[in-house]
Enzyme design. Structure first.
Site, PDB file in Angstrom:
ATOM      1  N   ARG A 152       0.941  18.991  -8.725  1.00  0.00           N
ATOM      2  CA  ARG A 152       1.941  18.314  -7.898  1.00  0.00           C
ATOM      3  C   ARG A 152       1.593  16.832  -7.841  1.00  0.00           C
ATOM      4  O   ARG A 152       0.414  16.472  -7.723  1.00  0.00           O
ATOM      5  CB  ARG A 152       1.923  18.924  -6.490  1.00  0.00           C
ATOM      6  CG  ARG A 152       2.820  18.244  -5.520  1.00  0.00           C
ATOM      7  CD  ARG A 152       3.020  19.075  -4.248  1.00  0.00           C
ATOM      8  NE  ARG A 152       4.049  18.441  -3.472  1.00  0.00           N
ATOM      9  CZ  ARG A 152       3.836  17.529  -2.539  1.00  0.00           C
ATOM     10  NH1 ARG A 152       2.609  17.168  -2.220  1.00  0.00           N
ATOM     11  NH2 ARG A 152       4.841  16.964  -1.902  1.00  0.00           N
ATOM     12  N   HIS A 207      -1.293  14.538   9.392  1.00  0.00           N
ATOM     13  CA  HIS A 207      -1.346  13.169   9.915  1.00  0.00           C
ATOM     14  C   HIS A 207       0.062  12.670  10.199  1.00  0.00           C
ATOM     15  O   HIS A 207       1.043  13.239   9.718  1.00  0.00           O
ATOM     16  CB  HIS A 207      -2.007  12.226   8.896  1.00  0.00           C
ATOM     17  CG  HIS A 207      -1.219  12.095   7.619  1.00  0.00           C
ATOM     18  ND1 HIS A 207      -1.268  13.021   6.603  1.00  0.00           N
ATOM     19  CD2 HIS A 207      -0.330  11.148   7.195  1.00  0.00           C
ATOM     20  CE1 HIS A 207      -0.463  12.660   5.621  1.00  0.00           C
ATOM     21  NE2 HIS A 207       0.134  11.518   5.954  1.00  0.00           N
ATOM     22  N   ASP A 222       2.162   8.898   9.679  1.00  0.00           N
ATOM     23  CA  ASP A 222       1.959   7.632   8.969  1.00  0.00           C
ATOM     24  C   ASP A 222       1.998   6.502   9.993  1.00  0.00           C
ATOM     25  O   ASP A 222       2.650   6.613  11.031  1.00  0.00           O
ATOM     26  CB  ASP A 222       3.049   7.438   7.901  1.00  0.00           C
ATOM     27  CG  ASP A 222       2.945   8.485   6.794  1.00  0.00           C
ATOM     28  OD1 ASP A 222       1.849   9.035   6.582  1.00  0.00           O
ATOM     29  OD2 ASP A 222       3.977   8.752   6.142  1.00  0.00           O
ATOM     30  N   HIS A 244       2.723  15.548   9.389  1.00  0.00           N
ATOM     31  CA  HIS A 244       2.990  16.229   8.130  1.00  0.00           C
ATOM     32  C   HIS A 244       1.697  16.402   7.335  1.00  0.00           C
ATOM     33  O   HIS A 244       0.677  15.782   7.659  1.00  0.00           O
ATOM     34  CB  HIS A 244       4.047  15.467   7.316  1.00  0.00           C
ATOM     35  CG  HIS A 244       3.709  14.025   7.061  1.00  0.00           C
ATOM     36  ND1 HIS A 244       3.796  13.039   8.027  1.00  0.00           N
ATOM     37  CD2 HIS A 244       3.243  13.408   5.945  1.00  0.00           C
ATOM     38  CE1 HIS A 244       3.423  11.887   7.514  1.00  0.00           C
ATOM     39  NE2 HIS A 244       3.076  12.082   6.250  1.00  0.00           N
TER      40      HIS A 244
HETATM   41  C1  LIG Z   1      -0.229   0.947   4.246  1.00  0.00           C
HETATM   42  C2  LIG Z   1      -0.999   2.020   4.324  1.00  0.00           C
HETATM   43  C3  LIG Z   1      -0.564   3.308   4.902  1.00  0.00           C
HETATM   44  C4  LIG Z   1      -1.786   4.186   4.750  1.00  0.00           C
HETATM   45  C5  LIG Z   1      -2.899   3.184   4.859  1.00  0.00           C
HETATM   46  C6  LIG Z   1      -2.418   2.119   3.913  1.00  0.00           C
HETATM   47  O1  LIG Z   1      -3.131   0.919   4.061  1.00  0.00           O
HETATM   48  C7  LIG Z   1      -2.518   2.616   2.459  1.00  0.00           C
HETATM   49  C8  LIG Z   1      -2.687   4.146   2.394  1.00  0.00           C
HETATM   50  C9  LIG Z   1      -1.791   4.875   3.358  1.00  0.00           C
HETATM   51  C10 LIG Z   1      -2.220   6.313   3.631  1.00  0.00           C
HETATM   52  C11 LIG Z   1      -1.708   7.322   2.591  1.00  0.00           C
HETATM   53  C12 LIG Z   1      -2.165   8.724   2.986  1.00  0.00           C
HETATM   54  C13 LIG Z   1      -1.990   9.026   4.482  1.00  0.00           C
HETATM   55  C14 LIG Z   1      -2.481   7.844   5.338  1.00  0.00           C
HETATM   56  C15 LIG Z   1      -2.482   8.209   6.820  1.00  0.00           C
HETATM   57  C16 LIG Z   1      -3.829   7.382   4.854  1.00  0.00           C
HETATM   58  O2  LIG Z   1      -4.918   7.744   5.235  1.00  0.00           O
HETATM   59  O3  LIG Z   1      -3.649   6.447   3.841  1.00  0.00           O
HETATM   60  C17 LIG Z   1      -1.659   6.622   4.993  1.00  0.00           C
HETATM   61  C18 LIG Z   1      -1.943   5.340   5.767  1.00  0.00           C
HETATM   62  C19 LIG Z   1      -1.141   5.125   7.038  1.00  0.00           C
HETATM   63  O4  LIG Z   1      -0.034   5.648   7.196  1.00  0.00           O
HETATM   64  O5  LIG Z   1      -1.669   4.397   7.869  1.00  0.00           O
HETATM   65  O1  LIG Z   2       2.212  14.468  -0.880  1.00  0.00           O
HETATM   66  C1  LIG Z   2       2.899  14.624   0.102  1.00  0.00           C
HETATM   67  O2  LIG Z   2       3.826  15.431   0.166  1.00  0.00           O
HETATM   68  C2  LIG Z   2       2.597  13.861   1.374  1.00  0.00           C
HETATM   69  C3  LIG Z   2       1.964  12.525   1.122  1.00  0.00           C
HETATM   70  C4  LIG Z   2       1.760  11.765   2.384  1.00  0.00           C
HETATM   71  O3  LIG Z   2       1.991  12.246   3.458  1.00  0.00           O
HETATM   72  C5  LIG Z   2       1.273  10.379   2.326  1.00  0.00           C
HETATM   73  O4  LIG Z   2       0.987   9.855   1.233  1.00  0.00           O
HETATM   74  O5  LIG Z   2       1.173   9.778   3.423  1.00  0.00           O
HETATM   75 FE   LIG Z   3       1.951  10.735   5.062  1.00  0.00          FE
END
Ligand SMILES: C=C1C[C@]23C[C@@]1(O)CC[C@H]2[C@@]12CCC[C@@](C)(C(=O)O1)[C@H]2[C@@H]3C(=O)O
Ligand SMILES: O=C(O)CCC(=O)C(=O)O
Ligand SMILES: [Fe+2]
Length: 357
Positions: free
Chosen positions: A297, A225, A227, A287
């Site tokens: 981890r 994905h 961010d 990533h």
């Molecule tokens: C602020 C945020 C980024 C995130 C969505 C969220 O509301 C909280 C969780 C975040 C996360 C963490 C894992 C990867 C990700 C793509 C997801 O599904 O939840 C990110 C979100 C993001 O970057 O949009």
């Molecule tokens: O655990 C990791 O190395 C990646 C975590 C991550 O990409 C995320 O929380 O958005």
């Molecule tokens: Fe991420």
């Protein structure tokens, strides 16, 4: 890239996601992924080494600019976050994920809520489950911490709040250095940066736990994905797992490069909203997280973004007659909503002239 599953995992009751707290002898079908080996994985050597940048380096701006342009990710030292805070945070994360499943479920995310224990939002795009557990904190951790430890929630809250406080300051500093490295003057930045000072930055903390896995080649900790943030600061414990996707170039094909854990560093990656703000000059980086056969981890993502009600579009100074604004302005909230609908197509949907949502 993923296609929509016939039965999204978000429709599976949460207690069935991680039966027996990941104590499996083999990877069950529910967690067995295909297509993990779409691109080769290479060791972080030579030109495939993620840049490591010292924030006190006199050539900081040039180094950040090169890293953002060529990689979309870099590691930092010289950041002033005390190792002791990270040790205390790690201890609280272990304490959280070691709780029995029924206790963690008391702090489960409510439907439509960001905070709490449960699946990451991108899970809904996949028919398979990831080999991980997550806990998201947006705003105060108090409500959920009280559900986890009714009699002893304050040590968790204190550490998380201390971390949130210092990380906002670090995130704000990095945001300004990154904008400066785009060639903007201090005055341009004051005019164009949606975050005036660290108090008004929106932020979320994502605690990730990746238990040891009997067959790590068959599953994934966190699917590929980008961010949605401006930038994400990631802390990882001593167990390797983070990989970033490198484009095809003169040194090789498209490949996954491991970002090794380096003690006392953070990995900073460019998110989609920085991609928009820089009008595509600094690209968000794809990533994912792999799992380990023997070691547990953990990682902590600190997501930095604009105040929720502020629209972010390409900075005027970065557009011109030869490249007008490529993306339409959007708030972080609107963009997260778009991602929940379109996932990896969301950024393209913001392109001017290509709006599809
Ligand atoms: C602020 C945020 C980024 C995130 C969505 C969220 O509301 C909280 C969780 C975040 C996360 C963490 C894992 C990867 C990700 C793509 C997801 O599904 O939840 C990110 C979100 C993001 O970057 O949009
Ligand atoms: O655990 C990791 O190395 C990646 C975590 C991550 O990409 C995320 O929380 O958005
Ligand atoms: Fe991420």
């Amino acid at each position: 890239m993923p296609s929509l599953p016939e039965k999204p995992v978000s429709n599976v009751p949460l207690q069935l996601h991680q039966p027996k707290n990941f104590r499996f002898d083999s990877v069950p079908e529910s967690h067995a992924w295909l297509d993990l080996h779409d691109h080769p994985t290479v060791d972080p050597t030579g030109p495939d080494t993620v840049p490591l940048i010292d924030l006190t380096d006199p050539k900081l701006t040039a180094k950040i600019s090169k890293a953002c342009e060529e990689w979309g990710v870099f590691q930092i030292t010289g950041h002033c976050i005390q190792p002791d805070l990270l040790t205390r945070l790690e201890a609280q994360i272990h304490r959280l994920f070691a709780l029995p499943a029924d206790r963690k479920l008391k702090a489960a995310k409510s439907p439509g809520d960001v905070s709490g224990y449960g699946l990451v939002p991108i899970s809904s795009f996949f028919s398979k489950l990831m080999w991980s557990e997550g806990f998201t904190i947006s705003g105060s951790p108090l409500h959920h911490a009280q559900k986890l430890w009714p009699d002893d929630y304050s040590s968790f809250c204190e550490v998380v709040e201390e971390f949130d406080n210092v990380m906002r300051q670090l995130g704000n500093k990095l945001l300004h250095v990154i904008l400066f490295s785009l060639g903007l003057s201090k005055e341009d930045i004051i005019r164009a940066c949606p975050v005036r000072d660290w108090h008004d930055m929106s932020a979320a903390v994502q605690l990730n736990s990746y238990p040891p896995c009997p067959d790590p080649e068959r599953t994934i900790g966190l699917a590929a994905h980008t961010d949605s943030s401006f930038l994400t600061l990631l802390y990882q414990n001593s167990v390797s797992g983070l990989q970033v996707l490198r484009p095809k170039d003169h040194t090789g094909p498209m490949r996954w490069v491991t970002v090794p854990p380096v003690p006392n560093t953070f990995t900073v990656n460019i998110g989609d909203l920085m991609h928009v703000l820089s009008n595509g000059r600094f690209r968000s980086v794809m990533h994912r997280a792999m799992v380990n056969p023997a070691k547990h981890r953990i990682s902590v993502g600190f997501f930095c973004g604009p105040p929720m009600d502020v629209k972010v579009g390409p900075i005027n100074k970065l557009t011109g007659p030869e490249r007008g604004p490529v993306y339409r302005p959007v708030t972080w909230q609107e963009y997260q909503r778009l991602r929940r609908k379109l996932f990896d197509k969301a950024l393209d949907a913001l392109k001017i002239g290509e709006e599809i949502a």
